[in-house]
Scaffold this motif. Structure first.
Motif, PDB file in Angstrom:
ATOM      1  N   MET A   1       0.836  -1.210   0.000  1.00 34.85           N
ATOM      2  CA  MET A   1       0.000   0.000   0.000  1.00 34.85           C
ATOM      3  C   MET A   1       0.867   1.254   0.000  1.00 34.85           C
ATOM      4  O   MET A   1       1.926   1.285   0.632  1.00 34.85           O
ATOM      5  N   LYS A   2       0.353   2.262  -0.681  1.00 32.82           N
ATOM      6  CA  LYS A   2       1.047   3.540  -0.688  1.00 32.82           C
ATOM      7  C   LYS A   2       0.606   4.376   0.502  1.00 32.82           C
ATOM      8  O   LYS A   2      -0.408   4.081   1.136  1.00 32.82           O
ATOM      9  N   CYS A   3       1.322   5.434   0.774  1.00 35.43           N
ATOM     10  CA  CYS A   3       1.032   6.292   1.922  1.00 35.43           C
ATOM     11  C   CYS A   3      -0.397   6.819   1.881  1.00 35.43           C
ATOM     12  O   CYS A   3      -1.093   6.854   2.916  1.00 35.43           O
ATOM     13  N   GLN A   4      -0.865   7.241   0.673  1.00 37.90           N
ATOM     14  CA  GLN A   4      -2.217   7.808   0.565  1.00 37.90           C
ATOM     15  C   GLN A   4      -3.269   6.790   0.977  1.00 37.90           C
ATOM     16  O   GLN A   4      -4.227   7.127   1.678  1.00 37.90           O
ATOM     17  N   GLU A   5      -3.083   5.546   0.567  1.00 43.24           N
ATOM     18  CA  GLU A   5      -4.040   4.499   0.933  1.00 43.24           C
ATOM     19  C   GLU A   5      -3.979   4.220   2.432  1.00 43.24           C
ATOM     20  O   GLU A   5      -4.995   4.016   3.084  1.00 43.24           O
ATOM     21  N   ILE A   6      -2.757   4.228   2.973  1.00 37.83           N
ATOM     22  CA  ILE A   6      -2.587   3.981   4.411  1.00 37.83           C
ATOM     23  C   ILE A   6      -3.266   5.077   5.220  1.00 37.83           C
ATOM     24  O   ILE A   6      -4.012   4.798   6.164  1.00 37.83           O
TER      25      ILE A   6
ATOM     26  N   THR B   1      -9.623  -4.846   8.252  1.00 32.94           N
ATOM     27  CA  THR B   1      -9.520  -6.308   8.167  1.00 32.94           C
ATOM     28  C   THR B   1      -8.125  -6.744   8.641  1.00 32.94           C
ATOM     29  O   THR B   1      -7.202  -5.917   8.761  1.00 32.94           O
ATOM     30  N   GLY B   2      -7.978  -8.025   8.901  1.00 29.83           N
ATOM     31  CA  GLY B   2      -6.694  -8.552   9.366  1.00 29.83           C
ATOM     32  C   GLY B   2      -5.580  -8.292   8.377  1.00 29.83           C
ATOM     33  O   GLY B   2      -4.452  -7.919   8.760  1.00 29.83           O
ATOM     34  N   ASP B   3      -5.894  -8.433   7.103  1.00 34.08           N
ATOM     35  CA  ASP B   3      -4.892  -8.204   6.055  1.00 34.08           C
ATOM     36  C   ASP B   3      -4.487  -6.732   6.016  1.00 34.08           C
ATOM     37  O   ASP B   3      -3.293  -6.404   5.942  1.00 34.08           O
ATOM     38  N   GLU B   4      -5.491  -5.847   6.084  1.00 33.35           N
ATOM     39  CA  GLU B   4      -5.198  -4.406   6.069  1.00 33.35           C
ATOM     40  C   GLU B   4      -4.383  -4.024   7.311  1.00 33.35           C
ATOM     41  O   GLU B   4      -3.439  -3.222   7.228  1.00 33.35           O
ATOM     42  N   GLN B   5      -4.736  -4.620   8.437  1.00 34.60           N
ATOM     43  CA  GLN B   5      -4.030  -4.330   9.692  1.00 34.60           C
ATOM     44  C   GLN B   5      -2.543  -4.679   9.560  1.00 34.60           C
ATOM     45  O   GLN B   5      -1.656  -3.896   9.947  1.00 34.60           O
ATOM     46  N   ALA B   6      -2.261  -5.820   8.996  1.00 32.24           N
ATOM     47  CA  ALA B   6      -0.869  -6.264   8.838  1.00 32.24           C
ATOM     48  C   ALA B   6      -0.103  -5.320   7.917  1.00 32.24           C
ATOM     49  O   ALA B   6       1.049  -4.941   8.207  1.00 32.24           O
ATOM     50  N   GLN B   7      -0.732  -4.926   6.835  1.00 29.89           N
ATOM     51  CA  GLN B   7      -0.065  -4.023   5.891  1.00 29.89           C
ATOM     52  C   GLN B   7       0.185  -2.651   6.526  1.00 29.89           C
ATOM     53  O   GLN B   7       1.244  -2.043   6.325  1.00 29.89           O
ATOM     54  N   ILE B   8      -0.785  -2.154   7.296  1.00 33.26           N
ATOM     55  CA  ILE B   8      -0.630  -0.838   7.930  1.00 33.26           C
ATOM     56  C   ILE B   8       0.512  -0.879   8.953  1.00 33.26           C
ATOM     57  O   ILE B   8       1.379   0.019   8.999  1.00 33.26           O
ATOM     58  N   VAL B   9       0.535  -1.924   9.768  1.00 29.00           N
ATOM     59  CA  VAL B   9       1.583  -2.033  10.793  1.00 29.00           C
ATOM     60  C   VAL B   9       2.958  -2.086  10.128  1.00 29.00           C
ATOM     61  O   VAL B   9       3.904  -1.394  10.555  1.00 29.00           O
ATOM     62  N   ALA B  10       3.031  -2.858   9.080  1.00 26.81           N
ATOM     63  CA  ALA B  10       4.314  -2.971   8.370  1.00 26.81           C
ATOM     64  C   ALA B  10       4.726  -1.633   7.778  1.00 26.81           C
ATOM     65  O   ALA B  10       5.904  -1.240   7.848  1.00 26.81           O
TER      66      ALA B  10
ATOM     67  N   GLU C   1       6.004   0.984  10.385  1.00 24.98           N
ATOM     68  CA  GLU C   1       7.349   0.716  10.910  1.00 24.98           C
ATOM     69  C   GLU C   1       8.408   1.404  10.054  1.00 24.98           C
ATOM     70  O   GLU C   1       9.472   1.774  10.529  1.00 24.98           O
ATOM     71  N   GLN C   2       8.043   1.617   8.793  1.00 28.47           N
ATOM     72  CA  GLN C   2       9.039   2.188   7.898  1.00 28.47           C
ATOM     73  C   GLN C   2       8.797   3.663   7.604  1.00 28.47           C
ATOM     74  O   GLN C   2       9.709   4.362   7.171  1.00 28.47           O
ATOM     75  N   CYS C   3       7.533   4.189   7.758  1.00 25.93           N
ATOM     76  CA  CYS C   3       7.172   5.538   7.282  1.00 25.93           C
ATOM     77  C   CYS C   3       6.907   6.462   8.467  1.00 25.93           C
ATOM     78  O   CYS C   3       5.883   6.332   9.141  1.00 25.93           O
ATOM     79  N   ALA C   4       7.808   7.403   8.706  1.00 23.21           N
ATOM     80  CA  ALA C   4       7.679   8.330   9.832  1.00 23.21           C
ATOM     81  C   ALA C   4       6.497   9.261   9.638  1.00 23.21           C
ATOM     82  O   ALA C   4       5.773   9.584  10.604  1.00 23.21           O
TER      83      ALA C   4
END
Lengths: 177, 208
Positions: free
Chosen positions: B1-6, B19-28, B31-34
């Motif tokens: 996912m890109k920043c705008q989607e996040i 959703t669980g999938d979205e949650q995992a992608q957001i957390v990941a 961790e990288q995007c300040a």
């Protein structure tokens, strides 16, 4: 021994006014908080709360115990708030105007700012914010209650939080200094 | 996912509504995007402040509710009372306009229906004290009427007889009156003749 809510409701439906008084004591503060989110000004909350319990008293005979008294009661409160919003006088000052005036004389704090920011939201955004944040209902439950698709409700909730966040940043004293 | 989607999902993420999938992608991603972490923190702060800013409390005036309800019940009672009286008045007006009451010698009849057109219902006799004796009563009335007529005729005949007798008496009286006048005239003539014979002059009239 504490009486269960179902027994209390049954007593009330049989015409026991003591049971109604007990229900009022049990629910008046949660409903006041809920209505404070829906009201356009804090001054309205007491009137909306009074009107909600008046309608509850009148509708008591129509309630059928199904374990969803809380949802039924909040639906009444929601209708009361909607009716009040429809009756709102066009000449009444907008919450933002009141907030700006208060901020100009240094009277406003973060809580007031938040209250005014919420009051400035459109009615449908305030409703979903109150039901999701204050009542802790899921979007599926809210969808059943309001008859609006859950996806629409999620969009409204997202929009509400975005606006609140922006307003809070505008009024943040640390950010200004 | 890109920043705008996040960033679009962050308000729902803060409330655990992804959703669980979205949650995992957001957390990941966080961790990288300040920048997105700052955004997420802003929404968390907004949520916290919403919770902390406890809206005003209020108390319900139970007595006012009971007063309002009493007033409402009174209003409804008065409304029903007025409606009842109005219904009674309308019913009475309709009944009187469609009703015919016939009071006779021994019966009271009430009819309803159109009077100028064919009647809707047959007449209903409410009071009829002696319906079986009506023919006998009519005969009695007829006999009584005949008796009255006979008496009247008898009285008229007697009246005519009395009138005839009276006329006869009047005629006799007139005849006697003429006879007395004739006798008086003869007596007067005789007295005048005797006076002239005795005194040689005519006697002055003194009799009226």
């Amino acid at each position: 021994m504490a009486e269960s809510e179902a027994e209390m409701l049954a007593r009330w439906r049989r015409g026991d006014e003591d049971a109604f008084a007990h229900i009022v004591r049990r629910w008046q503060q949660p409903l006041a908080r809920f209505l404070a989110r829906l009201a356009e000004s804090p001054d309205q909350v007491a009137d909306l709360l009074q009107e909600t319990f008046l309608r509850l008293h009148r509708a008591g005979a129509r309630y059928h115990e199904n374990g969803h008294f809380s949802a039924w009661l909040h639906q009444i409160a929601l209708n009361v708030a909607r009716d009040a919003a429809r009756r709102r006088r066009p000449s009444a000052p907008l919450p933002s105007e009141v907030a700006a005036e208060s901020a100009a004389v240094g009277e406003i704090d973060m809580a007031d700012c938040l209250q005014h920011a919420v009051a400035e939201l459109p009615q449908e955004l305030r409703e979903v914010l109150a039901l999701r944040h204050d009542r802790g209902m899921s979007f599926e439950e809210i969808s059943r209650m309001l008859g609006v698709p859950a996806s629409t409700l999620k969009s409204r909730f997202t929009a509400a939080l975005k606006r609140l966040r922006l307003k809070l940043e505008e009024f943040d004293p640390e950010r200004e200094s | 996912m890109k920043c705008q989607e996040i960033v679009e999902l962050l308000p729902l993420h803060v409330y655990g509504d992804v959703t669980g999938d979205e949650q995992a992608q957001i957390v990941a991603h966080l961790e990288q995007c300040a920048a997105c972490r700052t955004e997420a923190e802003a929404y968390s702060t907004a949520r916290r402040q919403l919770t902390q800013a406890s809206p005003s409390t209020a108390a319900v005036d139970l007595a006012a509710i009971y007063r309002d309800e009493n007033r409402r019940h009174l209003r409804r009672a008065r409304w029903w009372q007025r409606l009842t009286w109005a219904a009674v008045a309308v019913a009475a007006a309709v009944l009187l306009s469609r009703c015919e009451i016939d009071v006779r010698e021994q019966s009271l009849s009430v009819r309803w229906g159109g009077f100028n057109t064919e009647r809707v219902h047959d007449s209903v006799v409410i009071v009829q004290p002696r319906p079986a004796s009506e023919p006998a009563a009519a005969d009695q009335v007829r006999i009584l009427q005949e008796l009255v007529h006979a008496l009247a005729a008898m009285i008229a005949t007697q009246d005519r007889d009395r009138q005839g007798e009276l006329n006869t008496f009047r005629g006799e009286l007139a005849r006697l009156q003429k006879k007395i006048e004739a006798i008086y005239a003869e007596t007067r003539h005789d007295v005048s003749a005797l006076y002239a014979a005795q005194f040689g002059a005519t006697r002055k009239e003194s009799i009226p």
